[in-house]
Structures are given as C-alpha cells and as structure tokens.
Write an enzyme that holds these catalytic residues in place. Sequence first.
Site, short mmCIF file in Angstrom:
data_model
loop_
_atom_site.label_atom_id
_atom_site.label_comp_id
_atom_site.label_asym_id
_atom_site.label_seq_id
_atom_site.Cartn_x
_atom_site.Cartn_y
_atom_site.Cartn_z
N TYR A 110 43.94 38.81 32.37
CA TYR A 110 44.71 38.09 33.42
C TYR A 110 45.65 37.06 32.76
O TYR A 110 46.83 36.99 33.12
CB TYR A 110 43.72 37.40 34.35
CG TYR A 110 44.35 36.66 35.51
CD1 TYR A 110 44.78 37.35 36.65
CD2 TYR A 110 44.52 35.28 35.48
CE1 TYR A 110 45.35 36.66 37.72
CE2 TYR A 110 45.10 34.59 36.55
CZ TYR A 110 45.51 35.29 37.66
OH TYR A 110 46.08 34.61 38.72
N ARG A 134 47.65 38.52 52.74
CA ARG A 134 46.70 37.39 52.80
C ARG A 134 47.03 36.40 51.69
O ARG A 134 47.94 36.65 50.87
CB ARG A 134 45.26 37.88 52.70
CG ARG A 134 44.99 38.73 51.48
CD ARG A 134 43.71 39.57 51.66
NE ARG A 134 43.63 40.62 50.66
CZ ARG A 134 43.07 40.49 49.47
NH1 ARG A 134 42.50 39.35 49.14
NH2 ARG A 134 43.05 41.49 48.63
N SER A 143 50.61 31.97 36.67
CA SER A 143 49.37 31.19 36.81
C SER A 143 49.33 30.18 35.66
O SER A 143 49.87 30.44 34.58
CB SER A 143 48.15 32.11 36.68
OG SER A 143 46.98 31.34 36.44
N GLY A 155 52.34 41.57 48.20
CA GLY A 155 50.99 41.03 48.40
C GLY A 155 50.96 39.93 49.45
O GLY A 155 50.37 38.87 49.24
N ALA A 156 51.59 40.22 50.61
CA ALA A 156 51.72 39.17 51.63
C ALA A 156 50.75 39.37 52.79
O ALA A 156 50.89 38.75 53.83
CB ALA A 156 53.16 39.11 52.13
N VAL A 182 52.26 48.14 44.10
CA VAL A 182 53.35 47.67 43.23
C VAL A 182 53.24 48.26 41.81
O VAL A 182 54.21 48.25 41.06
CB VAL A 182 53.44 46.13 43.15
CG1 VAL A 182 53.84 45.54 44.49
CG2 VAL A 182 52.18 45.49 42.59
P1 NAP Z 1 44.45 37.35 47.17
O1 NAP Z 1 44.09 36.44 48.27
O2 NAP Z 1 43.40 38.14 46.49
O3 NAP Z 1 45.60 38.35 47.71
C1 NAP Z 1 46.14 39.32 46.86
C2 NAP Z 1 47.29 40.02 47.54
O4 NAP Z 1 47.87 40.94 46.59
C3 NAP Z 1 46.87 40.84 48.74
O5 NAP Z 1 47.88 40.75 49.73
C4 NAP Z 1 46.79 42.26 48.20
O6 NAP Z 1 47.09 43.28 49.17
C5 NAP Z 1 47.92 42.22 47.18
N1 NAP Z 1 47.79 43.25 46.14
C6 NAP Z 1 46.82 43.40 45.20
N2 NAP Z 1 47.07 44.49 44.44
C7 NAP Z 1 48.22 45.03 44.93
C8 NAP Z 1 48.99 46.16 44.56
N3 NAP Z 1 48.64 46.96 43.56
N4 NAP Z 1 50.13 46.42 45.28
C9 NAP Z 1 50.50 45.61 46.30
N5 NAP Z 1 49.81 44.53 46.69
C10 NAP Z 1 48.68 44.25 46.01
O7 NAP Z 1 45.20 36.58 46.01
P2 NAP Z 1 45.97 35.16 45.96
O8 NAP Z 1 45.00 34.15 45.51
O9 NAP Z 1 46.73 34.94 47.22
O10 NAP Z 1 46.97 35.43 44.74
C11 NAP Z 1 48.34 35.73 44.92
C12 NAP Z 1 49.04 35.61 43.57
O11 NAP Z 1 48.88 34.28 43.07
C13 NAP Z 1 48.47 36.55 42.50
O12 NAP Z 1 49.52 37.02 41.68
C14 NAP Z 1 47.55 35.62 41.72
O13 NAP Z 1 47.35 36.08 40.39
C15 NAP Z 1 48.35 34.33 41.77
N6 NAP Z 1 47.55 33.14 41.51
C16 NAP Z 1 46.48 32.83 42.31
C17 NAP Z 1 45.75 31.68 42.04
C18 NAP Z 1 44.57 31.27 42.88
O14 NAP Z 1 43.85 30.35 42.47
N7 NAP Z 1 44.33 31.88 44.05
C19 NAP Z 1 46.09 30.88 40.96
C20 NAP Z 1 47.16 31.23 40.16
C21 NAP Z 1 47.89 32.36 40.46
P3 NAP Z 1 45.97 44.01 50.09
O15 NAP Z 1 45.19 42.90 50.74
O16 NAP Z 1 46.78 44.80 51.08
O17 NAP Z 1 45.15 44.89 49.20
#
Ligand code: NAP
Length: 244
Positions: free
Chosen positions: A152, A12, A139, A9-10, A61
């Site tokens: 979640y 973005r 998280s 998930g890199a 994934v």
């Molecule tokens: P985001 O901006 O929505 O980005 C999500 C990333 O995951 C994207 O690169 C997306 O790929 C990829 N992805 C989603 N489903 C996938 C799959 N089935 N296979 C492969 N890649 C997949 O999310 P983020 O905020 O950066 O979050 C990243 C991680 O941190 C997540 O695990 C999230 O639960 C965790 N997290 C986030 C927060 C927050 O506040 N943002 C807080 C706690 C934890 P595509 O773009 O190619 O679809």
Amino acid sequence: MNRTVLITGASRGIGRAIALAFAAEGDRVAINYHTNEAAARATAADCRALGAQAEIFRADVACREDVFAMVRTAEHTFGPVEVLVNNAGIAQQKLFTDITEADWRRMTGTHLDGTFYCCQAVLPAMIRAHSGRIINISSMWGQTGASCEVHYSAVKAGIQGLTMALAKEVGPSGILVNAIAPGVIDTEMNALLDAETRAALDDETPLCRAGRTEEIASAAVFLAGPGSSFITGQILGVNGGFIT
Ligand code: NAP
C-alpha cells in the site's frame, strides 16, 4: 460551478464525500463504483437532493477496457470530464513476507494502473480544451511508509511520483495535477483496525483524532477550484499534523 467531475470509488467513504462536495458546488457528478451498486445509487440520490446532476458508472479501475468505456459513457452523458478525482482504493495489512503475488498485483492494479488508465482516458479531451484538473488520492503512508502495509505504501508513493511528473508534462496544456495525502480518516477502510491501533493512531496525531471524509472533500474542491490556479505537482497533506 457546472463542471463535469468524475470521481472513482465514490460509492462510499472519501469518494462519496467528494461527490457530495462537488454536487454542492453545482457540478455534474459522475460516480464510479466497482461492486457496491446500491451504495453508488444512494450517493447519486444524495447528490441529486443537493440539486446536482449525478449518474453512476460501474468500472473496475484496474481494467483498462472498463475505464475507457466508463469515460466514454460519462462523457456522452455529461460532456468532457473537466475534473478527475482518482480516489478508488483498497487496503490490506500483511507482513511483507506474506504478501502474495496476487496481493501485490491487486494493490498495484487498483491504485497505480487505475490512476494511469483514468488519467489517460480523460486527458485527450482536457488537452483539446487546454484546461482540466486531476486530483489523485494518495496517503501519508506513501510519504512515510507503514509497517505491514508495504505494498500500500509503495503504490501511494508511486501515485505521488506520477502526480509530480504528469503535472510537469501537462502544465503547458493548462492542466493542473495534484495529490492529497490523507492521514487516518474514519471510513470502512479503517474498520479493519482494532480499537488499540485506532487509539494509538489518534495519540500520534497532533489533532488527537481521525479525520472526517468531508475534510478530504473540501481539499479536493479547493484543488479543483479557482483558488488553486497556480498550484500543480503538489502533494497536499490532510493529516491532522501526523506528517509535517
Ligand atoms: P473505502 O471506504 O474502502 O471505499 C473504497 C472505494 O473504492 C469504494 O467506493 C469502492 O467501490 C472503490 N473501489 C475499490 N476498488 C475499486 C476498483 N477496482 N475499481 C473501482 N472502484 C473501486 O475507502 P476510503 O477510506 O474511502 O478510501 C478512499 C481512498 O482514500 C483510497 O484510495 C484510500 O487508499 C485513500 N486513503 C484512505 C485513508 C483512510 O484512512 N480511510 C487514508 C489515506 C488514503 P465499491 O464499494 O463499489 O466496491
């Protein structure tokens, strides 16, 4: 540091920042994405601009075949994965009673199955090398629970259990497994939240703001680096003090 680092998930958000941070360390960066090829290509280009080798690898994934094919191709390109960051994720806000079977499967598939498959795919080479680092992105909601995000919260707690147990199992093989439990981080994932909810979350955070993706990336670099060589099985909160 000249390691092969696979980040799921890199394309973005947090994963992109982690890829850039490892690129800045001089590592070879394998950038996984699912749907957003253009964004993944942009991440790779930005990693290369930092002087690193970087390639993109498409895989859902949640699909075991995709993950094993991705790891085979990445290892063929860069050599065995030495650092795995399980970051790919999705979020959804719904009343518990409205969560459908499909919602539940999508959530568990992406987070729990995804982490399981990626760890299984990279571990044989790590065990042979008697070295490796796995960093799982959980998280703070996995620690404290979030209303309207029960599925979640459940998978993020599951990732913490997986982290603690796997660390015990592979520690004797020289492999360190840790998790980062971010607080609210400014990414597209939180674009779903309305302004009032965002302001309330900032108010509840002792540092009075959302975190930046780079603040998670620097924790990942630390957990992959020499300074954390006696740290394993831990859940590192990077949450501005929201959870203590
Ligand atoms: P985001 O901006 O929505 O980005 C999500 C990333 O995951 C994207 O690169 C997306 O790929 C990829 N992805 C989603 N489903 C996938 C799959 N089935 N296979 C492969 N890649 C997949 O999310 P983020 O905020 O950066 O979050 C990243 C991680 O941190 C997540 O695990 C999230 O639960 C965790 N997290 C986030 C927060 C927050 O506040 N943002 C807080 C706690 C934890 P595509 O773009 O190619 O679809």
